[in-house]
Motif scaffolding. Sequence first.
Motif, PDB file in Angstrom:
ATOM      1  N   VAL A 129       0.821  -1.202   0.000  1.00 52.10           N
ATOM      2  CA  VAL A 129       0.000   0.000   0.000  1.00 52.10           C
ATOM      3  C   VAL A 129       0.862   1.262   0.000  1.00 52.10           C
ATOM      4  O   VAL A 129       0.457   2.308  -0.496  1.00 52.10           O
ATOM      5  CB  VAL A 129      -0.969  -0.013   1.214  1.00 52.10           C
ATOM      6  CG1 VAL A 129      -0.211   0.082   2.527  1.00 52.10           C
ATOM      7  CG2 VAL A 129      -1.997   1.100   1.107  1.00 52.10           C
ATOM      8  N   TYR A 177      -2.278   0.885   7.446  1.00 49.87           N
ATOM      9  CA  TYR A 177      -0.821   0.780   7.350  1.00 49.87           C
ATOM     10  C   TYR A 177      -0.210   1.982   8.057  1.00 49.87           C
ATOM     11  O   TYR A 177       0.052   3.026   7.454  1.00 49.87           O
ATOM     12  CB  TYR A 177      -0.381   0.718   5.888  1.00 49.87           C
ATOM     13  CG  TYR A 177       0.984   0.097   5.698  1.00 49.87           C
ATOM     14  CD1 TYR A 177       1.164  -1.287   5.818  1.00 49.87           C
ATOM     15  CD2 TYR A 177       2.097   0.873   5.404  1.00 49.87           C
ATOM     16  CE1 TYR A 177       2.409  -1.865   5.644  1.00 49.87           C
ATOM     17  CE2 TYR A 177       3.345   0.301   5.218  1.00 49.87           C
ATOM     18  CZ  TYR A 177       3.502  -1.066   5.343  1.00 49.87           C
ATOM     19  OH  TYR A 177       4.735  -1.643   5.173  1.00 49.87           O
ATOM     20  N   LYS A 202      -0.902   5.945   2.495  1.00 53.31           N
ATOM     21  CA  LYS A 202      -1.169   5.197   1.274  1.00 53.31           C
ATOM     22  C   LYS A 202      -0.543   5.938   0.099  1.00 53.31           C
ATOM     23  O   LYS A 202      -0.704   7.158  -0.034  1.00 53.31           O
ATOM     24  CB  LYS A 202      -2.674   5.044   1.044  1.00 53.31           C
ATOM     25  CG  LYS A 202      -3.014   4.295  -0.239  1.00 53.31           C
ATOM     26  CD  LYS A 202      -4.518   4.141  -0.426  1.00 53.31           C
ATOM     27  CE  LYS A 202      -4.837   3.391  -1.712  1.00 53.31           C
ATOM     28  NZ  LYS A 202      -6.309   3.222  -1.898  1.00 53.31           N
ATOM     29  N   ASP A 261      -0.893   6.703  -3.493  1.00 50.88           N
ATOM     30  CA  ASP A 261      -1.824   6.685  -4.629  1.00 50.88           C
ATOM     31  C   ASP A 261      -0.994   6.999  -5.869  1.00 50.88           C
ATOM     32  O   ASP A 261      -0.828   8.153  -6.264  1.00 50.88           O
ATOM     33  CB  ASP A 261      -2.925   7.717  -4.415  1.00 50.88           C
ATOM     34  CG  ASP A 261      -4.006   7.663  -5.489  1.00 50.88           C
ATOM     35  OD1 ASP A 261      -3.736   7.082  -6.558  1.00 50.88           O
ATOM     36  OD2 ASP A 261      -5.101   8.215  -5.270  1.00 50.88           O
TER      37      ASP A 261
END
Length: 397
Positions: free
Chosen positions: A50, A320, A337, A339
Amino acid sequence: MEKMSHAAARRVAIAAQGLARRSAGVTPGKRQLDAVLDRIGLLQIDSVSVLARAHYLPLFSRLGGYDRTLLDDAAWGRKRRWFEYWGHEASLMPVALQPLMRWRMAAAADGDGLWPGLSSFQLEHRDYIRGVRARIAAEGPMGASELDGAKGVAGWWGWGQAKRALEILFWTGELTASGRRGFERVYDLPERVLPADILAKPTPKPRDAQRELLLLSARAHGIGSVGDLADYFRISPVVARPLLAELVEDGHLLPVAVEGMRGTWFLHKDARVPGRVAAQTLLAPFDPLVWERDRVARLFSFQYRLEIYTPAHKRVHGYYVLPFLFGDRLVARVDLKADRAAGCLRVLAAFAEDHAPAGTAEALWEALRRLADWLGLEQIEVGNKGDLAGGLAAVSK
């Protein structure tokens, strides 16, 4: 027995892990990567991506932005310096440690130490397992997806027969990892992968190998309890206790009483005891400094739980979550995260500890900016979850 303050023990642990200073901003090369792995002994491998794969992040925490292909080359290149095996969990380690792991390979060959599902498969399918090894010996490196029976079945994580056979052969040392395709491990014979001079080294007696691993663990910890030092390379505390006593008698370790801590702790004879540390870095959930959650609670007064496998509606801090090391304390945590499609590092939540000092939000923002740059993400977007989110968003503007 020497006495040590709680704060001094914390600083020893941080320094031993190579985290006492901010990275100097110099672009690291393979020498710097090797030095980190020699210091900490191993990098835990995990499939969650992630943010970035677990084995890449501890090097970033210690070195700053580095070229991840340097790690790939060290671990899976033609002239590899690291190898995969069961260290803490699935781990990357310097190839020099391979002889010290042969006792674990021999135990696995006898069915000891394997996961229960693999132990029963090993007993029931010996001819099949030998056939898998023979096929790789004849045809070259393969992943489970290339072998018959690789399609998942119900139970045992959906592993098919080929994957189970390969994992048993990996555990016993009859196969090793020649590389990765995506995240799939590719297996081959050790003599076609590992340096010949390493394979030619004599095999230490199990007790001698475990003693050496405990000494490496003590150097990586700086200071730790019996349980801490044994857990690093997954050695039984029952086995570790008399070996640690020998290391004390031989002068390699010093028994220490740590303020507010129960029992005897062991200080490596070469451990630095810095008066202060200037750390300012994010730590992955599988970083060696924080992977033993009870040790984190004792040394840092930081309650840390990995919530990946917790249902989303029951998570307290996020999926996470990375602790933030600032000075000699863990002062905050962020759920992150990457992206990649949007080129954005998303801060889904940010929380401060009660002891977080003034300037935590500013220092954390700098660390996030460095992380985003290393991951090639142009933007950082801060959500509104957590008591530090507002301060972090304000700093970002």
